[in-house]
Design an enzyme around this catalytic site. Sequence first.
Site, PDB file in Angstrom:
ATOM      1  N   ASP A  16       0.860  -1.197   0.000  1.00 63.09           N
ATOM      2  CA  ASP A  16       0.000   0.000   0.000  1.00 63.09           C
ATOM      3  C   ASP A  16       0.890   1.239   0.000  1.00 63.09           C
ATOM      4  OD1 ASP A  16      -2.352   1.587   0.124  1.00 63.09           O
ATOM      5  OD2 ASP A  16      -2.077   1.842   2.272  1.00 63.09           O
ATOM      6  N   SER A  17       0.290   2.359  -0.391  1.00 65.24           N
ATOM      7  CA  SER A  17       1.023   3.622  -0.347  1.00 65.24           C
ATOM      8  C   SER A  17       1.338   4.020   1.098  1.00 65.24           C
ATOM      9  CB  SER A  17       0.180   4.713  -1.000  1.00 65.24           C
ATOM     10  OG  SER A  17      -1.040   4.832  -0.300  1.00 65.24           O
ATOM     11  N   TYR A  48      -0.935   8.552  -2.574  1.00 67.91           N
ATOM     12  CA  TYR A  48      -0.883   8.345  -4.019  1.00 67.91           C
ATOM     13  C   TYR A  48      -2.119   8.946  -4.701  1.00 67.91           C
ATOM     14  CZ  TYR A  48       2.872   4.752  -3.926  1.00 67.91           C
ATOM     15  OH  TYR A  48       4.058   4.070  -3.811  1.00 67.91           O
ATOM     16  N   GLY A  49      -3.171   9.141  -3.900  1.00 63.65           N
ATOM     17  CA  GLY A  49      -4.491   9.469  -4.452  1.00 63.65           C
ATOM     18  C   GLY A  49      -4.523  10.697  -5.348  1.00 63.65           C
ATOM     19  N   CYS A  79      -4.194  -1.348  -2.260  1.00 69.43           N
ATOM     20  CA  CYS A  79      -4.372   0.088  -2.433  1.00 69.43           C
ATOM     21  C   CYS A  79      -5.234   0.262  -3.677  1.00 69.43           C
ATOM     22  CB  CYS A  79      -3.004   0.740  -2.635  1.00 69.43           C
ATOM     23  SG  CYS A  79      -3.067   2.480  -3.088  1.00 69.43           S
ATOM     24  N   ASN A  80      -6.355   0.930  -3.512  1.00 73.68           N
ATOM     25  CA  ASN A  80      -7.257   1.099  -4.658  1.00 73.68           C
ATOM     26  C   ASN A  80      -6.636   1.969  -5.731  1.00 73.68           C
ATOM     27  OD1 ASN A  80     -10.221   0.027  -3.976  1.00 73.68           O
ATOM     28  ND2 ASN A  80      -9.178   0.655  -2.112  1.00 73.68           N
ATOM     29  N   THR A  81      -5.895   2.990  -5.298  1.00 71.12           N
ATOM     30  CA  THR A  81      -5.296   3.912  -6.269  1.00 71.12           C
ATOM     31  C   THR A  81      -4.296   3.159  -7.138  1.00 71.12           C
ATOM     32  OG1 THR A  81      -5.564   5.629  -4.598  1.00 71.12           O
ATOM     33  CG2 THR A  81      -4.191   6.162  -6.493  1.00 71.12           C
ATOM     34  N   GLU A 164      -3.899   9.076   8.126  1.00 64.48           N
ATOM     35  CA  GLU A 164      -2.429   8.968   8.256  1.00 64.48           C
ATOM     36  C   GLU A 164      -1.921   9.780   9.454  1.00 64.48           C
ATOM     37  OE1 GLU A 164       0.185   7.489   6.165  1.00 64.48           O
ATOM     38  OE2 GLU A 164      -1.386   6.284   5.272  1.00 64.48           O
ATOM     39  N   CYS A 198     -11.281   2.800  -0.740  1.00 65.60           N
ATOM     40  CA  CYS A 198      -9.916   3.194  -0.350  1.00 65.60           C
ATOM     41  C   CYS A 198      -9.606   2.424   0.919  1.00 65.60           C
ATOM     42  CB  CYS A 198      -9.855   4.698  -0.083  1.00 65.60           C
ATOM     43  SG  CYS A 198      -8.279   5.207   0.639  1.00 65.60           S
ATOM     44  N   THR A 199      -8.431   1.806   0.953  1.00 68.66           N
ATOM     45  CA  THR A 199      -8.138   0.908   2.069  1.00 68.66           C
ATOM     46  C   THR A 199      -7.929   1.644   3.398  1.00 68.66           C
ATOM     47  OG1 THR A 199      -5.833   0.874   1.335  1.00 68.66           O
ATOM     48  CG2 THR A 199      -7.234  -0.942   0.633  1.00 68.66           C
ATOM     49  N   HIS A 200      -7.788   2.965   3.350  1.00 74.05           N
ATOM     50  CA  HIS A 200      -7.699   3.736   4.595  1.00 74.05           C
ATOM     51  C   HIS A 200      -9.072   3.937   5.256  1.00 74.05           C
ATOM     52  CE1 HIS A 200      -3.729   4.804   3.149  1.00 74.05           C
ATOM     53  NE2 HIS A 200      -3.489   5.532   4.209  1.00 74.05           N
TER      54      HIS A 200
HETATM   55  N1  DGL Z   1      -4.826   3.311   0.435  1.00 76.09           N
HETATM   56  C1  DGL Z   1      -4.993   4.012  -0.805  1.00 76.09           C
HETATM   57  C2  DGL Z   1      -6.205   3.518  -1.571  1.00 76.09           C
HETATM   58  O1  DGL Z   1      -6.786   2.501  -1.232  1.00 76.09           O
HETATM   59  C3  DGL Z   1      -5.121   5.489  -0.686  1.00 76.09           C
HETATM   60  C4  DGL Z   1      -4.031   6.205  -0.042  1.00 76.09           C
HETATM   61  C5  DGL Z   1      -3.339   7.173  -0.936  1.00 76.09           C
HETATM   62  O2  DGL Z   1      -3.963   8.109  -1.476  1.00 76.09           O
HETATM   63  O3  DGL Z   1      -2.170   6.962  -1.095  1.00 76.09           O
HETATM   64  O4  DGL Z   1      -6.586   4.152  -2.522  1.00 76.09           O
END
Ligand code: DGL
Length: 280
Positions: A16-17, A48-49, A79-81, A164, A198-200
């Site tokens: 993940d990011s 990363y988003g 990570c979805n992004t 974060e 988004c995994t967050h």
């Molecule tokens: N965890 C990332 C996701 O699922 C998002 C975090 C990011 O923007 O880096 O998209």
Amino acid sequence: MEQLLSSHPGPIGIFDSGYGGLTILKEIREAMPGYDYIYLGDNARTPYGSRSFEVVYEFTLQAVRRLFTEGCHLIILACNTASAKALRTIQMNDLPHIDPNRRVLGVIRPTVESIGTLTHNGHVGVLATAGTVRSCSYPMEIHKLFPEITVSQEACPMWVPLVENNEAENSGTDYFIDKHLQNLTQKDPDIDTLILGCTHYPLLLPKIKQHLPPHIQVVAQGEYVADSLKDYLNRHPEIDRQCTKSGKCTFYTTEAEDKFIESASIFLHQEITVQRITLE
Ligand code: DGL
């Protein structure tokens, strides 16, 4: 020339990011505690988003290569992004050169596959980063399987930084939660199922639920990704044989170790050790 990779079995890589993928790791480990895992968080370069396709792809490929050199044969982009912007190119263009027998999987497809049985009225909402929303990966993937479902999306750029920075449970966060839920339900007032794309975002679940009408069900991805991975390994014994199984989990971060340890304990509810690495 490609680096020579070990042909010995190794851990499953989870990338993940930042910290968000820990919500996926947690569910995967609960479902498959016997396997070994390496978690890699690119905390130094998160989020990363808001980054371009090219940058997300470049960073994700660096992480994938690193996890391969650590012995992984199977990597989950938790990570979805990264799944939205880098997965397909890595699968189509890079894996054939790096090693056609290794696998990289994402988190969007398993989530989408579950949606058909979850929505009752065919109105689905997606909350995600700006990058995932712009990629239109969720509407496209949902419509491949369920063309009749109406999909509305909302980008929530502040949510990842709030998580974060350990602000998930603080009162200032309510404003940003409410704002985006209102925006989304105005786009489609009939939404009955909401994907946390988004995994967050599972870390914000208590607040999301507080600000939503109770008839809207919220889908966090972890359990669907875990089920799907289990199923995948059952269907692909040749990959399963390449996964070591001693129940061990190793953590890598690209940022300071003490910060990772503090935040990871919030995500995982356990103390961990972590090693800082550099991606290039
Ligand atoms: N965890 C990332 C996701 O699922 C998002 C975090 C990011 O923007 O880096 O998209």
